[in-house]
Design a protein around this motif. Sequence first.
Motif, PDB file in Angstrom:
ATOM      1  N   THR A 169       0.912  -1.052   0.112  1.00  0.00           N
ATOM      2  CA  THR A 169       0.091   0.029   0.004  1.00  0.00           C
ATOM      3  C   THR A 169       0.910   1.351   0.091  1.00  0.00           C
ATOM      4  OG1 THR A 169      -0.161   0.265   2.337  1.00  0.00           O
ATOM      5  CG2 THR A 169      -1.614  -1.264   1.372  1.00  0.00           C
ATOM      6  N   TYR A 170       0.252   2.345  -0.224  1.00  0.00           N
ATOM      7  CA  TYR A 170       0.968   3.546  -0.236  1.00  0.00           C
ATOM      8  C   TYR A 170       1.726   3.784   0.948  1.00  0.00           C
ATOM      9  CZ  TYR A 170       2.353   8.433  -0.812  1.00  0.00           C
ATOM     10  OH  TYR A 170       2.874   9.791  -0.924  1.00  0.00           O
ATOM     11  N   SER A 171       0.831   3.678   2.302  1.00  0.00           N
ATOM     12  CA  SER A 171       1.458   3.859   3.747  1.00  0.00           C
ATOM     13  C   SER A 171       2.714   2.882   3.798  1.00  0.00           C
ATOM     14  CB  SER A 171       0.386   3.534   4.490  1.00  0.00           C
ATOM     15  OG  SER A 171       0.535   3.794   5.965  1.00  0.00           O
ATOM     16  N   GLN A 172       2.651   1.705   3.231  1.00  0.00           N
ATOM     17  CA  GLN A 172       3.496   0.689   3.661  1.00  0.00           C
ATOM     18  C   GLN A 172       4.844   1.124   2.677  1.00  0.00           C
ATOM     19  OE1 GLN A 172       1.504  -2.815   2.369  1.00  0.00           O
ATOM     20  NE2 GLN A 172       1.137  -3.409   4.503  1.00  0.00           N
ATOM     21  N   ALA A 173       4.603   1.557   1.356  1.00  0.00           N
ATOM     22  CA  ALA A 173       5.820   1.928   0.736  1.00  0.00           C
ATOM     23  C   ALA A 173       6.403   2.991   1.380  1.00  0.00           C
ATOM     24  CB  ALA A 173       5.322   2.314  -0.734  1.00  0.00           C
ATOM     25  N   VAL A 174       5.836   4.056   1.953  1.00  0.00           N
ATOM     26  CA  VAL A 174       6.412   5.332   2.518  1.00  0.00           C
ATOM     27  C   VAL A 174       7.112   4.887   3.842  1.00  0.00           C
ATOM     28  CG1 VAL A 174       5.799   7.461   3.694  1.00  0.00           C
ATOM     29  CG2 VAL A 174       4.778   6.872   1.673  1.00  0.00           C
ATOM     30  N   ASP A 175       6.663   3.968   4.584  1.00  0.00           N
ATOM     31  CA  ASP A 175       7.324   3.626   5.706  1.00  0.00           C
ATOM     32  C   ASP A 175       8.518   2.795   5.451  1.00  0.00           C
ATOM     33  OD1 ASP A 175       5.314   4.632   7.444  1.00  0.00           O
ATOM     34  OD2 ASP A 175       4.190   2.765   7.653  1.00  0.00           O
ATOM     35  N   TYR A 176       8.493   2.261   4.229  1.00  0.00           N
ATOM     36  CA  TYR A 176       9.702   1.269   4.036  1.00  0.00           C
ATOM     37  C   TYR A 176      10.710   2.284   3.468  1.00  0.00           C
ATOM     38  CZ  TYR A 176      12.389  -0.912   0.169  1.00  0.00           C
ATOM     39  OH  TYR A 176      13.735  -1.122  -0.580  1.00  0.00           O
ATOM     40  N   LEU A 177      10.286   3.427   2.802  1.00  0.00           N
ATOM     41  CA  LEU A 177      11.455   4.419   2.312  1.00  0.00           C
ATOM     42  C   LEU A 177      11.952   5.167   3.315  1.00  0.00           C
ATOM     43  CD1 LEU A 177       9.842   5.437  -1.026  1.00  0.00           C
ATOM     44  CD2 LEU A 177      11.991   3.919  -0.614  1.00  0.00           C
ATOM     45  N   LEU A 178      11.056   5.475   4.501  1.00  0.00           N
ATOM     46  CA  LEU A 178      11.523   6.091   5.648  1.00  0.00           C
ATOM     47  C   LEU A 178      12.589   5.301   6.452  1.00  0.00           C
ATOM     48  CD1 LEU A 178       8.252   7.670   6.712  1.00  0.00           C
ATOM     49  CD2 LEU A 178      10.314   8.948   6.002  1.00  0.00           C
ATOM     50  N   LYS A 179      12.265   4.046   6.465  1.00  0.00           N
ATOM     51  CA  LYS A 179      13.369   3.169   7.104  1.00  0.00           C
ATOM     52  C   LYS A 179      14.713   2.993   6.435  1.00  0.00           C
ATOM     53  CE  LYS A 179       9.904   0.703   9.574  1.00  0.00           C
ATOM     54  NZ  LYS A 179       9.131  -0.814   9.645  1.00  0.00           N
ATOM     55  N   ARG A 234       9.277  18.755   7.065  1.00  0.00           N
ATOM     56  CA  ARG A 234      10.186  17.722   7.006  1.00  0.00           C
ATOM     57  C   ARG A 234       9.439  16.167   7.303  1.00  0.00           C
ATOM     58  NH1 ARG A 234      14.927  19.223  10.834  1.00  0.00           N
ATOM     59  NH2 ARG A 234      14.336  21.374  10.080  1.00  0.00           N
ATOM     60  N   ASP A 235       8.558  16.194   8.205  1.00  0.00           N
ATOM     61  CA  ASP A 235       8.092  15.000   8.486  1.00  0.00           C
ATOM     62  C   ASP A 235       6.811  14.608   7.373  1.00  0.00           C
ATOM     63  OD1 ASP A 235       6.036  16.886   9.076  1.00  0.00           O
ATOM     64  OD2 ASP A 235       5.525  16.028  10.909  1.00  0.00           O
ATOM     65  N   ARG A 236       6.654  15.392   6.295  1.00  0.00           N
ATOM     66  CA  ARG A 236       5.855  15.127   5.285  1.00  0.00           C
ATOM     67  C   ARG A 236       6.726  14.753   3.913  1.00  0.00           C
ATOM     68  NH1 ARG A 236       2.380  12.551   7.303  1.00  0.00           N
ATOM     69  NH2 ARG A 236       1.195  12.555   5.177  1.00  0.00           N
ATOM     70  N   LEU A 237       7.887  14.642   4.135  1.00  0.00           N
ATOM     71  CA  LEU A 237       8.608  14.466   3.092  1.00  0.00           C
ATOM     72  C   LEU A 237       9.295  12.829   3.117  1.00  0.00           C
ATOM     73  CD1 LEU A 237      10.835  17.674   2.676  1.00  0.00           C
ATOM     74  CD2 LEU A 237       8.684  17.287   1.500  1.00  0.00           C
ATOM     75  N   VAL A 238       9.674  12.273   2.106  1.00  0.00           N
ATOM     76  CA  VAL A 238      10.328  10.982   2.066  1.00  0.00           C
ATOM     77  C   VAL A 238      11.135  10.971   0.903  1.00  0.00           C
ATOM     78  CG1 VAL A 238       8.659   9.842   0.536  1.00  0.00           C
ATOM     79  CG2 VAL A 238       9.820   8.481   2.171  1.00  0.00           C
ATOM     80  N   TYR A 239      12.451  10.096   1.016  1.00  0.00           N
ATOM     81  CA  TYR A 239      13.416  10.218  -0.111  1.00  0.00           C
ATOM     82  C   TYR A 239      13.094   8.845  -0.853  1.00  0.00           C
ATOM     83  CZ  TYR A 239      15.644  13.960   2.232  1.00  0.00           C
ATOM     84  OH  TYR A 239      15.814  15.228   2.935  1.00  0.00           O
ATOM     85  N   ALA A 240      13.508   8.806  -2.339  1.00  0.00           N
ATOM     86  CA  ALA A 240      13.451   7.719  -2.923  1.00  0.00           C
ATOM     87  C   ALA A 240      14.279   7.833  -4.309  1.00  0.00           C
ATOM     88  CB  ALA A 240      11.803   7.661  -3.440  1.00  0.00           C
TER      89      ALA A 240
END
Length: 206
Positions: free
Chosen positions: A38-48, A117-123
């Motif tokens: 899911t989108y939420s899972q993908a974002v969490d993965y990239l944050l980690k 910054r807490d609404r940004l994620v790197y990829a």
Amino acid sequence: MQLRFVDLTLDLMMEVPVMVESEHAVRYAEYLDMLNTTYSQAVDYLLKKYGPGRDDYFREKSYQRFLAGELKSIAKGKYARSSEGLYTHHVDENRAENLGNLKFIRHYQYPFSMQQRDRLVYADLIEHLILHAIIVKETDGRFGDQGYSRFLAPMVRDWYAKSIIPGPDWMKVAYQRSFLTKEETEKLLKRIDQDPRANVVRHIRI
């Protein structure tokens, strides 16, 4: 589903990436795994994987003055990691289009909270592509497709399917970090079109 990730060893002095075959295969498998989240899972993965945003996307005072019509541009924060081959993605682009675009910001009056910054994620480039594909799927095409179809997918096709190596140094770093073969690129884009982007309604925004 637990996603794996490894760092690809890059020779930044070369235009063709130096790849360890096993690591390349794992990285490609991770891209395919990410498509199933899911989108939420993908974002969490990239944050980690990459850590949180290093700074706000824009400076708050400048942003508020821009919204008030006092400025024609907005001062940016020191969030970028382009020297590492990473793009910065706004997490809230699953509910707001083009959050880094001044025209959209002024028209929709996006709140500054979406730029923090807490609404940004790197990829990397492929991960960024997949994020937008998942957004398209989860929002039935209301969001994400402009970034996907106008920017990300054409760039992926040019770089990896057509072997057009970008000119700017920071783009070369991005090119090498997410390098795919022509076959892998075509398979990935085909899979995205057959699932995340299949049968979605296209919504025209400003």
